[in-house]
Design an enzyme around this catalytic site. Sequence first.
Site, PDB file in Angstrom:
ATOM      1  N   HIS A  40      18.945   5.106 -38.962  1.00 65.61           N
ATOM      2  CA  HIS A  40      18.434   5.618 -37.690  1.00 65.61           C
ATOM      3  C   HIS A  40      18.451   4.544 -36.605  1.00 65.61           C
ATOM      4  CE1 HIS A  40      14.465   3.611 -38.094  1.00 65.61           C
ATOM      5  NE2 HIS A  40      14.521   3.936 -39.370  1.00 65.61           N
ATOM      6  N   CYS A  60      14.656   1.614 -45.122  1.00 62.12           N
ATOM      7  CA  CYS A  60      15.623   2.238 -44.222  1.00 62.12           C
ATOM      8  C   CYS A  60      16.506   1.223 -43.490  1.00 62.12           C
ATOM      9  CB  CYS A  60      14.947   3.177 -43.242  1.00 62.12           C
ATOM     10  SG  CYS A  60      14.331   4.686 -44.032  1.00 62.12           S
TER      11      CYS A  60
END
Length: 229
Positions: free
Chosen positions: A177, A193
């Site tokens: 992201h 992440c």
Amino acid sequence: MKRRIFLTGGSAAVLAACAKSEPKPVATLPSPAMQMLPARYGAINDEPFPIPAVPQGVVPPDLWRQEVKNPYPDQSPGTVVVDPDRALLHLIQKDGMALRYGVGVGAAGFAWNGAARMQFKRKWPRWTPPDEMVARRPDLEPYSIANGGMDGGPGNPLGSRALYLFQNGQDTLYRIHGGCEPQYLGQAVSSGCIRLLDQDAIDIYERVPHGAAVVVLPSVWKEGARGIY
């Protein structure tokens, strides 16, 4: 992928990707004299929310988005390969080339590795911290699962775009992201992440199709020996 990713504790750690902790350097890339950032890292004003320009002199050229010779010739075009130790993401292209992106990683990224599929992607995604995280951070209660999460936009840890990774039809809770602050690119600042600059998150969003293969390489980093391979 390690099975513990699906356990409650592991899931909370991964989804906490978006909560920063004390930054730790990851990549041991050379630091040449700073060059002028390419125009692609300028301000973006045609999105639902404005994206500021990346400041000059903050991100080293090694971490700029660029086309390079494919270091993973065994991977098919369209595959995403993440190297947490070097804080780099490669999108494999045709003709022996790849697009390389600098990323920020999380501490959990050193333990998580394996193959997944990019099940779906979202623009300006909603972020919902897990209940375990809210218990540790009561200030996040307004964005809890029960309260529907945080709207996309400035301040949302997922940034402008998010790619959601699944394995065997199950959500790994692992994301690629945007939202990486330029000064933290190439560092470990959270518990999981892979984070990109918003400009790069928008770029890769347009390039990676649904169902694309994603490979997260195992880390060989050891405490006190970061950057030794």
